[in-house]
Design an enzyme around this catalytic site. Structure first.
Site, PDB file in Angstrom:
ATOM      1  N   GLU A 170      -0.439  -1.934  10.638  1.00  0.00           N
ATOM      2  CA  GLU A 170      -0.089  -0.845  11.456  1.00  0.00           C
ATOM      3  C   GLU A 170      -1.167  -0.549  12.615  1.00  0.00           C
ATOM      4  OE1 GLU A 170       0.967   1.358   7.981  1.00  0.00           O
ATOM      5  OE2 GLU A 170       2.784   1.899   8.737  1.00  0.00           O
TER       6      GLU A 170
ATOM      7  N   GLU B 148       4.162  -2.099   1.262  1.00  0.00           N
ATOM      8  CA  GLU B 148       4.331  -0.539   0.746  1.00  0.00           C
ATOM      9  C   GLU B 148       5.341  -0.649  -0.305  1.00  0.00           C
ATOM     10  OE1 GLU B 148       3.866  -1.562   3.893  1.00  0.00           O
ATOM     11  OE2 GLU B 148       2.135   0.064   4.462  1.00  0.00           O
TER      12      GLU B 148
ATOM     13  N   ALA C 275      -3.950   1.443   3.740  1.00  0.00           N
ATOM     14  CA  ALA C 275      -4.457   2.830   3.441  1.00  0.00           C
ATOM     15  C   ALA C 275      -5.219   2.537   2.097  1.00  0.00           C
ATOM     16  CB  ALA C 275      -3.196   3.768   3.262  1.00  0.00           C
TER      17      ALA C 275
HETATM   18  N1  DAK Z   1      -6.751   0.400  -1.519  1.00  0.00           N
HETATM   19  C1  DAK Z   1      -7.839   0.650  -2.248  1.00  0.00           C
HETATM   20  N2  DAK Z   1      -8.436  -0.563  -2.541  1.00  0.00           N
HETATM   21  C2  DAK Z   1      -8.363  -1.695  -2.269  1.00  0.00           C
HETATM   22  C3  DAK Z   1      -6.985  -1.987  -1.488  1.00  0.00           C
HETATM   23  C4  DAK Z   1      -6.274  -0.873  -0.820  1.00  0.00           C
HETATM   24  N3  DAK Z   1      -5.283  -0.848  -0.104  1.00  0.00           N
HETATM   25  N4  DAK Z   1      -6.904  -3.195  -1.222  1.00  0.00           N
HETATM   26  C5  DAK Z   1      -7.976  -3.714  -2.001  1.00  0.00           C
HETATM   27  N5  DAK Z   1      -8.575  -2.716  -2.613  1.00  0.00           N
HETATM   28  C6  DAK Z   1      -9.925  -2.993  -3.378  1.00  0.00           C
HETATM   29  C7  DAK Z   1      -9.272  -3.412  -4.805  1.00  0.00           C
HETATM   30  O1  DAK Z   1      -9.052  -2.455  -5.576  1.00  0.00           O
HETATM   31  C8  DAK Z   1     -10.774  -4.361  -5.239  1.00  0.00           C
HETATM   32  O2  DAK Z   1     -11.463  -3.083  -5.764  1.00  0.00           O
HETATM   33  P1  DAK Z   1     -12.418  -3.352  -7.008  1.00  0.00           P
HETATM   34  O3  DAK Z   1     -11.404  -3.709  -8.149  1.00  0.00           O
HETATM   35  O4  DAK Z   1     -13.511  -4.446  -6.637  1.00  0.00           O
HETATM   36  O5  DAK Z   1     -13.055  -1.965  -7.240  1.00  0.00           O
HETATM   37  C9  DAK Z   1     -11.349  -4.760  -4.004  1.00  0.00           C
HETATM   38  O6  DAK Z   1     -10.863  -4.097  -3.004  1.00  0.00           O
HETATM   39  C10 DAK Z   1     -11.171  -6.068  -3.929  1.00  0.00           C
HETATM   40  O7  DAK Z   1      -9.860  -6.627  -3.823  1.00  0.00           O
HETATM   41  P2  DAK Z   1      -9.247  -7.472  -4.885  1.00  0.00           P
HETATM   42  O8  DAK Z   1     -10.133  -7.805  -6.217  1.00  0.00           O
HETATM   43  O9  DAK Z   1      -7.727  -7.173  -5.171  1.00  0.00           O
HETATM   44  O10 DAK Z   1      -9.051  -8.784  -3.939  1.00  0.00           O
HETATM   45  P3  DAK Z   1      -8.396 -10.031  -3.986  1.00  0.00           P
HETATM   46  O11 DAK Z   1      -8.959 -10.941  -3.126  1.00  0.00           O
HETATM   47  O12 DAK Z   1      -7.976 -10.486  -5.563  1.00  0.00           O
HETATM   48  O13 DAK Z   1      -6.690  -9.487  -3.436  1.00  0.00           O
HETATM   49  C11 DAK Z   1      -5.518  -8.261  -1.707  1.00  0.00           C
HETATM   50  C12 DAK Z   1      -6.846  -9.252  -2.207  1.00  0.00           C
HETATM   51  C13 DAK Z   1      -5.573  -7.845  -0.560  1.00  0.00           C
HETATM   52  C14 DAK Z   1      -4.226  -9.234  -1.876  1.00  0.00           C
HETATM   53  C15 DAK Z   1      -5.270  -7.250  -3.026  1.00  0.00           C
HETATM   54  O14 DAK Z   1      -6.348  -6.565  -2.957  1.00  0.00           O
HETATM   55  C16 DAK Z   1      -4.228  -6.354  -2.548  1.00  0.00           C
HETATM   56  O15 DAK Z   1      -3.201  -6.800  -2.615  1.00  0.00           O
HETATM   57  N6  DAK Z   1      -4.637  -5.071  -2.019  1.00  0.00           N
HETATM   58  C17 DAK Z   1      -3.500  -4.216  -1.737  1.00  0.00           C
HETATM   59  C18 DAK Z   1      -2.759  -4.679  -0.624  1.00  0.00           C
HETATM   60  C19 DAK Z   1      -1.772  -3.553  -0.344  1.00  0.00           C
HETATM   61  O16 DAK Z   1      -0.623  -3.416  -0.926  1.00  0.00           O
HETATM   62  N7  DAK Z   1      -1.963  -2.749   0.897  1.00  0.00           N
HETATM   63  C20 DAK Z   1      -1.108  -2.023   1.196  1.00  0.00           C
HETATM   64  C21 DAK Z   1      -1.503  -0.753   0.994  1.00  0.00           C
HETATM   65  S1  DAK Z   1      -0.236   0.574   1.089  1.00  0.00           S
HETATM   66  C22 DAK Z   1       1.053   6.675   4.553  1.00  0.00           C
HETATM   67  C23 DAK Z   1       0.250   6.133   5.534  1.00  0.00           C
HETATM   68  C24 DAK Z   1      -0.096   4.574   5.441  1.00  0.00           C
HETATM   69  C25 DAK Z   1       0.342   3.816   4.464  1.00  0.00           C
HETATM   70  C26 DAK Z   1       1.235   4.438   3.522  1.00  0.00           C
HETATM   71  C27 DAK Z   1       1.545   5.880   3.674  1.00  0.00           C
HETATM   72  N8  DAK Z   1       1.177   8.039   4.732  1.00  0.00           N
HETATM   73  C28 DAK Z   1      -0.041   8.816   4.776  1.00  0.00           C
HETATM   74  C29 DAK Z   1       2.291   8.564   4.286  1.00  0.00           C
HETATM   75  C30 DAK Z   1       0.231   2.652   4.376  1.00  0.00           C
HETATM   76  C31 DAK Z   1       0.024   2.216   3.016  1.00  0.00           C
HETATM   77  C32 DAK Z   1      -0.612   1.181   2.845  1.00  0.00           C
HETATM   78  O17 DAK Z   1      -1.426   0.435   3.317  1.00  0.00           O
END
Ligand code: DAK
Length: 263
Positions: free
Chosen positions: A115, A135, A67
Site C-alpha cells: 500500500e 490481510e 502493518a
Molecule cells: N508485523 C509484525 N512483525 C512482523 C511482520 C508484521 N507484519 N512481518 C514480519 N514480522 C516479524 C516476525 O514476527 C519476526 O519476528 P521475530 O519472530 O523474529 O520476533 C521477524 O519479523 C522476521 O519474520 P519471519 O521470521 O516471519 O521471517 P520469514 O522470512 O520466515 O517470513 C514473511 C517472512 C514476510 C513471509 C513473514 O514474516 C510474514 O508472513 N509476515 C507477515 C506478512 C503479513 O501478513 N503482512 C501483512 C500484515 S497486515 C490498517 C492499516 C494497514 C493494514 C491493515 C489495517 N488499518 C490501520 C485498519 C495493513 C495490514 C497489514 O499490513
C-alpha cells in the site's frame, strides 16, 4: 538532518531518501514509523532543493512487511481506525508533494508495504522482492489504500484476486500486471533507481508537478474535465520560466538549465 529511530532520512544531492529501518520486524509499520515518516515529509516539504524522493527498506530482506501485527492485535477498532487514517494521510501527503516519489522495493512489500509503495508515483523492484495483500489471511482487509489503489493500477479483477486469496506474488508477476514499472537484479536496483531519480531531478520543477497533478487528479475525472485540467496546467507550464527556458534551449541547440519558478 534530524535523527530518527525507525527510519533513516538522507539526501544525495537533490534526491531525498527515506529508508524504513526496523529490520528485526522486517520494517513493519507501527505508530512510531508513521510519526517519523510525517517528520521526514516535513523536512522534504521544507527543502525546495529536494527534487525527488525515494522510499526504500533497510536490512536487505524487506521494504515493509506490512502493518505491525503485534501492534494491531492490541488496538481497539477505533484505535485501528485512527491508524488507518494516519496511514492514508501519509499516502495522500506523498501524492500532494510537488516532486516525484519512487518506491524502491528491495524485498517483502506485503499488506501495508504494497500500500505504501502504491502511494508512491511508481515502483521499481528487485527480482527477489514480493508483493501482496495478505490481510485476508488475518481475517481483515487492507486498511491503507489496498482496495482502492490496487484496482486503479491493475484492474478490478486482479485486485479482487489478490485481496481475496492473499496470494504473495513475485516482482516479475507484479510487473506483468502493471503494479511495478521495472524489475532489476538486487545488486542493480539502487543505482537504477537513483539513475531515474537524477533524470527526473534534472527536469523543470513546475512541469514535474504539473505532470504529477494532471495524472493523479485527472485519473478520477470524466475525460473532458480531465483534459481541461491538462489544458490549464499545460498553459501554466508555457508561462513558467522553465517552459520558456526549455523551448529556447531547443531552438538554440543547447541543454536547458531549469531553475524553477512559478512553483
Ligand atoms: N508485523 C509484525 N512483525 C512482523 C511482520 C508484521 N507484519 N512481518 C514480519 N514480522 C516479524 C516476525 O514476527 C519476526 O519476528 P521475530 O519472530 O523474529 O520476533 C521477524 O519479523 C522476521 O519474520 P519471519 O521470521 O516471519 O521471517 P520469514 O522470512 O520466515 O517470513 C514473511 C517472512 C514476510 C513471509 C513473514 O514474516 C510474514 O508472513 N509476515 C507477515 C506478512 C503479513 O501478513 N503482512 C501483512 C500484515 S497486515 C490498517 C492499516 C494497514 C493494514 C491493515 C489495517 N488499518 C490501520 C485498519 C495493513 C495490514 C497489514 O499490513
Amino acid at each position: 538532518p534530524m535523527a530518527y529511530e525507525n527510519i533513516i532520512y538522507e539526501t544525495e544531492g537533490n534526491v531525498a531518501v527515506i529508508r524504513f529501518n526496523r529490520p528485526k520486524a522486517l520494517n513493519a509499520v507501527n505508530l512510531d514509523v508513521v510519526k517519523d515518516m510525517q517528520k521526514a515529509l516535513d523536512e522534504v516539504e521544507a527543502d525546495p532543493s529536494i527534487r525527488v524522493l525515494i522510499l526504500t527498506g533497510e536490512g536487505g530482506k524487506a521494504f515493509v512487511a506490512g502493518a505491525d501485527i503485534s501492534l494491531m492485535v492490541n488496538l481497539s477498532p477505533l484505535q485501528l481506525r485512527d491508524f488507518s487514517v494516519a496511514l492514508h494521510d501519509l499516502g495522500f501527503r506523498m501524492e500532494a508533494l510537488p516532486i516525484p516519489v519512487i518506491a524502491c522495493v528491495n524485498g517483502f512489500a506485503l499488506g501495508g508495504g504494497t500500500e505504501i509503495a502504491m502511494a508512491c508515483d511508481f515502483i521499481y523492484a528487485s527480482e527477489d522482492s514480493k508483493f501482496g495483500q495478505p490481510e485476508i489471511n488475518l481475517g481483515i482487509i487492507p486498511g491503507a489504500g489496498g482496495t482502492q489503489r490496487l484496482p486503479r493500477l491493475v484492474g478490478k479483477g486482479m485486485a479482487k484476486e489478490l485481496c481475496m486469496t492473499g496470494a504473495i506474488i513475485s516482482a516479475q508477476e507484479a510487473k506483468e500486471i502493471g503494479l511495478v514499472n521495472k524489475v532489476f537484479p538486487a545488486d542493480k536496483l539502487w543505482e537504477e533507481t537513483l539513475k531515474t531519480a537524477k533524470i527526473m531531478a534534472s527536469k523543470g520543477r513546475f512541469s514535474l508537478m504539473a505532470a504529477k497533478r494532471c495524472i493523479d487528479r485527472g485519473f478520477n475525472l470524466e475525460l473532458r474535465a480531465a483534459c481541461g485540467l491538462e489544458t490549464d496546467q499545460f498553459a501554466l507550464c508555457m508561462a513558467s520560466p522553465d517552459g520558456r527556458e526549455g523551448m529556447s534551449a531547443f531552438l538554440e541547440k543547447r541543454k536547458p538549465e531549469f531553475k524553477g519558478g512559478l512553483s
